[in-house]
Write a protein that holds these residues in place. Structure first.
Motif, PDB file in Angstrom:
ATOM      1  N   LYS A 148       0.839  -1.202   0.000  1.00 57.48           N
ATOM      2  CA  LYS A 148       0.000   0.000   0.000  1.00 57.48           C
ATOM      3  C   LYS A 148       0.874   1.253   0.000  1.00 57.48           C
ATOM      4  O   LYS A 148       0.605   2.219  -0.711  1.00 57.48           O
ATOM      5  N   VAL A 149       1.930   1.228   0.797  1.00 58.45           N
ATOM      6  CA  VAL A 149       2.840   2.369   0.887  1.00 58.45           C
ATOM      7  C   VAL A 149       3.575   2.556  -0.447  1.00 58.45           C
ATOM      8  O   VAL A 149       3.678   3.675  -0.956  1.00 58.45           O
ATOM      9  N   LEU A 150       4.098   1.461  -1.014  1.00 67.13           N
ATOM     10  CA  LEU A 150       4.801   1.576  -2.291  1.00 67.13           C
ATOM     11  C   LEU A 150       3.864   2.088  -3.389  1.00 67.13           C
ATOM     12  O   LEU A 150       4.220   2.994  -4.140  1.00 67.13           O
ATOM     13  N   GLU A 151       2.682   1.499  -3.475  1.00 69.83           N
ATOM     14  CA  GLU A 151       1.719   1.945  -4.503  1.00 69.83           C
ATOM     15  C   GLU A 151       1.311   3.394  -4.284  1.00 69.83           C
ATOM     16  O   GLU A 151       1.170   4.160  -5.231  1.00 69.83           O
ATOM     17  N   GLY A 152       1.140   3.789  -3.036  1.00 70.51           N
ATOM     18  CA  GLY A 152       0.781   5.170  -2.727  1.00 70.51           C
ATOM     19  C   GLY A 152       1.870   6.158  -3.114  1.00 70.51           C
ATOM     20  O   GLY A 152       1.600   7.315  -3.413  1.00 70.51           O
ATOM     21  N   GLY A 153       3.114   5.686  -3.108  1.00 69.73           N
ATOM     22  CA  GLY A 153       4.231   6.554  -3.475  1.00 69.73           C
ATOM     23  C   GLY A 153       4.707   6.385  -4.899  1.00 69.73           C
ATOM     24  O   GLY A 153       5.728   6.950  -5.293  1.00 69.73           O
ATOM     25  N   ARG A 154       3.970   5.639  -5.715  1.00 68.31           N
ATOM     26  CA  ARG A 154       4.397   5.318  -7.080  1.00 68.31           C
ATOM     27  C   ARG A 154       4.789   6.563  -7.883  1.00 68.31           C
ATOM     28  O   ARG A 154       5.845   6.592  -8.506  1.00 68.31           O
ATOM     29  N   GLU A 155       3.965   7.582  -7.892  1.00 63.84           N
ATOM     30  CA  GLU A 155       4.263   8.780  -8.695  1.00 63.84           C
ATOM     31  C   GLU A 155       5.531   9.476  -8.189  1.00 63.84           C
ATOM     32  O   GLU A 155       6.363   9.909  -8.988  1.00 63.84           O
ATOM     33  N   THR A 156       5.674   9.586  -6.880  1.00 60.76           N
ATOM     34  CA  THR A 156       6.870  10.223  -6.311  1.00 60.76           C
ATOM     35  C   THR A 156       8.111   9.387  -6.607  1.00 60.76           C
ATOM     36  O   THR A 156       9.159   9.930  -6.982  1.00 60.76           O
ATOM     37  N   ALA A 193       8.525   7.298  -9.102  1.00 63.64           N
ATOM     38  CA  ALA A 193       8.790   7.393 -10.542  1.00 63.64           C
ATOM     39  C   ALA A 193       9.455   8.722 -10.902  1.00 63.64           C
ATOM     40  O   ALA A 193      10.329   8.772 -11.764  1.00 63.64           O
ATOM     41  N   ARG A 194       9.060   9.780 -10.223  1.00 60.34           N
ATOM     42  CA  ARG A 194       9.603  11.107 -10.525  1.00 60.34           C
ATOM     43  C   ARG A 194      10.979  11.327  -9.889  1.00 60.34           C
ATOM     44  O   ARG A 194      11.917  11.777 -10.542  1.00 60.34           O
ATOM     45  N   ALA A 195      11.125  10.979  -8.603  1.00 58.27           N
ATOM     46  CA  ALA A 195      12.353  11.274  -7.869  1.00 58.27           C
ATOM     47  C   ALA A 195      13.431  10.206  -8.050  1.00 58.27           C
ATOM     48  O   ALA A 195      14.611  10.502  -7.874  1.00 58.27           O
ATOM     49  N   ARG A 196      13.041   8.981  -8.393  1.00 58.38           N
ATOM     50  CA  ARG A 196      13.972   7.872  -8.646  1.00 58.38           C
ATOM     51  C   ARG A 196      14.940   7.631  -7.484  1.00 58.38           C
ATOM     52  O   ARG A 196      16.151   7.508  -7.665  1.00 58.38           O
ATOM     53  N   PRO A 197      14.425   7.513  -6.241  1.00 66.28           N
ATOM     54  CA  PRO A 197      15.322   7.272  -5.105  1.00 66.28           C
ATOM     55  C   PRO A 197      15.804   5.826  -5.062  1.00 66.28           C
ATOM     56  O   PRO A 197      15.187   4.930  -5.641  1.00 66.28           O
ATOM     57  N   VAL A 198      16.895   5.593  -4.359  1.00 67.33           N
ATOM     58  CA  VAL A 198      17.322   4.248  -4.010  1.00 67.33           C
ATOM     59  C   VAL A 198      16.501   3.883  -2.772  1.00 67.33           C
ATOM     60  O   VAL A 198      16.369   4.685  -1.848  1.00 67.33           O
ATOM     61  N   ILE A 199      15.938   2.676  -2.754  1.00 72.90           N
ATOM     62  CA  ILE A 199      15.020   2.286  -1.682  1.00 72.90           C
ATOM     63  C   ILE A 199      15.473   0.969  -1.054  1.00 72.90           C
ATOM     64  O   ILE A 199      15.725  -0.006  -1.760  1.00 72.90           O
ATOM     65  N   LEU A 200      15.539   0.939   0.271  1.00 71.65           N
ATOM     66  CA  LEU A 200      15.800  -0.289   1.016  1.00 71.65           C
ATOM     67  C   LEU A 200      14.465  -0.800   1.535  1.00 71.65           C
ATOM     68  O   LEU A 200      13.731  -0.064   2.189  1.00 71.65           O
ATOM     69  N   VAL A 201      14.168  -2.060   1.216  1.00 74.28           N
ATOM     70  CA  VAL A 201      12.901  -2.655   1.646  1.00 74.28           C
ATOM     71  C   VAL A 201      13.184  -3.964   2.370  1.00 74.28           C
ATOM     72  O   VAL A 201      13.861  -4.836   1.831  1.00 74.28           O
ATOM     73  N   HIS A 250      10.044  -3.584 -11.064  1.00 70.96           N
ATOM     74  CA  HIS A 250      10.355  -3.811 -12.482  1.00 70.96           C
ATOM     75  C   HIS A 250       9.542  -2.876 -13.382  1.00 70.96           C
ATOM     76  O   HIS A 250      10.056  -2.404 -14.396  1.00 70.96           O
ATOM     77  N   THR A 251       8.291  -2.585 -13.010  1.00 74.46           N
ATOM     78  CA  THR A 251       7.498  -1.664 -13.823  1.00 74.46           C
ATOM     79  C   THR A 251       8.067  -0.244 -13.799  1.00 74.46           C
ATOM     80  O   THR A 251       7.825   0.532 -14.711  1.00 74.46           O
ATOM     81  N   LEU A 252       8.828   0.073 -12.741  1.00 74.47           N
ATOM     82  CA  LEU A 252       9.450   1.394 -12.641  1.00 74.47           C
ATOM     83  C   LEU A 252      10.900   1.381 -13.140  1.00 74.47           C
ATOM     84  O   LEU A 252      11.612   2.366 -12.983  1.00 74.47           O
ATOM     85  N   ASP A 253      11.326   0.267 -13.724  1.00 76.67           N
ATOM     86  CA  ASP A 253      12.666   0.096 -14.276  1.00 76.67           C
ATOM     87  C   ASP A 253      13.745   0.219 -13.195  1.00 76.67           C
ATOM     88  O   ASP A 253      14.733   0.925 -13.348  1.00 76.67           O
ATOM     89  N   TYR A 254      13.525  -0.492 -12.099  1.00 74.65           N
ATOM     90  CA  TYR A 254      14.481  -0.577 -11.003  1.00 74.65           C
ATOM     91  C   TYR A 254      15.192  -1.924 -11.048  1.00 74.65           C
ATOM     92  O   TYR A 254      14.624  -2.922 -11.489  1.00 74.65           O
ATOM     93  N   ILE A 255      16.405  -1.950 -10.567  1.00 76.45           N
ATOM     94  CA  ILE A 255      17.184  -3.167 -10.396  1.00 76.45           C
ATOM     95  C   ILE A 255      17.131  -3.517  -8.921  1.00 76.45           C
ATOM     96  O   ILE A 255      17.202  -2.641  -8.058  1.00 76.45           O
ATOM     97  N   LEU A 256      17.041  -4.801  -8.621  1.00 76.71           N
ATOM     98  CA  LEU A 256      17.008  -5.265  -7.241  1.00 76.71           C
ATOM     99  C   LEU A 256      18.331  -5.917  -6.890  1.00 76.71           C
ATOM    100  O   LEU A 256      18.909  -6.645  -7.696  1.00 76.71           O
ATOM    101  N   CYS A 257      18.820  -5.657  -5.682  1.00 76.99           N
ATOM    102  CA  CYS A 257      20.032  -6.324  -5.215  1.00 76.99           C
ATOM    103  C   CYS A 257      19.909  -6.595  -3.725  1.00 76.99           C
ATOM    104  O   CYS A 257      19.033  -6.056  -3.045  1.00 76.99           O
ATOM    105  N   ASP A 258      20.794  -7.452  -3.233  1.00 78.51           N
ATOM    106  CA  ASP A 258      20.780  -7.869  -1.837  1.00 78.51           C
ATOM    107  C   ASP A 258      21.460  -6.809  -0.980  1.00 78.51           C
ATOM    108  O   ASP A 258      22.648  -6.534  -1.153  1.00 78.51           O
ATOM    109  N   GLY A 259      20.723  -6.227  -0.075  1.00 79.29           N
ATOM    110  CA  GLY A 259      21.249  -5.177   0.781  1.00 79.29           C
ATOM    111  C   GLY A 259      22.291  -5.650   1.774  1.00 79.29           C
ATOM    112  O   GLY A 259      22.989  -4.840   2.366  1.00 79.29           O
TER     113      GLY A 259
END
Length: 75
Positions: free
Chosen positions: A9-17, A19-27, A42-51
């Motif tokens: 819910k949080v990720l979907e709620g922040g989708r536009e931000t 997509a616009r700001a392109r931050p690095v995100i730790l989840v 993947h829909t936002l063209d992000y790469i995933l890696c092991d933190g």
């Protein structure tokens, strides 16, 4: 910081931000949300890696400490 039941819910709620700001995100996400997390990033063209990895490599699917990096910022 959100509980795992609210993570998507949080990720979907922040989708536009995101997509616009392109931050690095730790989840920190539980295994049952990994398919949804992967699809979201993947829909936002992000790469995933092991933190927790000393030398991060691109992952096909999330792990517990997933770092999502915009593809254009990778390396």
């Amino acid at each position: 910081d959100v509980c795992s039941s609210d993570l998507m819910k949080v990720l979907e709620g922040g989708r536009e931000t995101i997509a616009r700001a392109r931050p690095v995100i730790l989840v920190e996400g539980p295994r049952e949300l990994w398919p949804q997390m992967a699809a979201f990033f993947h829909t936002l063209d992000y790469i995933l890696c092991d933190g927790q990895a000393e030398n991060p490599i691109v992952l096909d699917k999330p792990v517990w400490d997933t770092v999502a990096v915009p593809r254009d910022n990778w390396r």
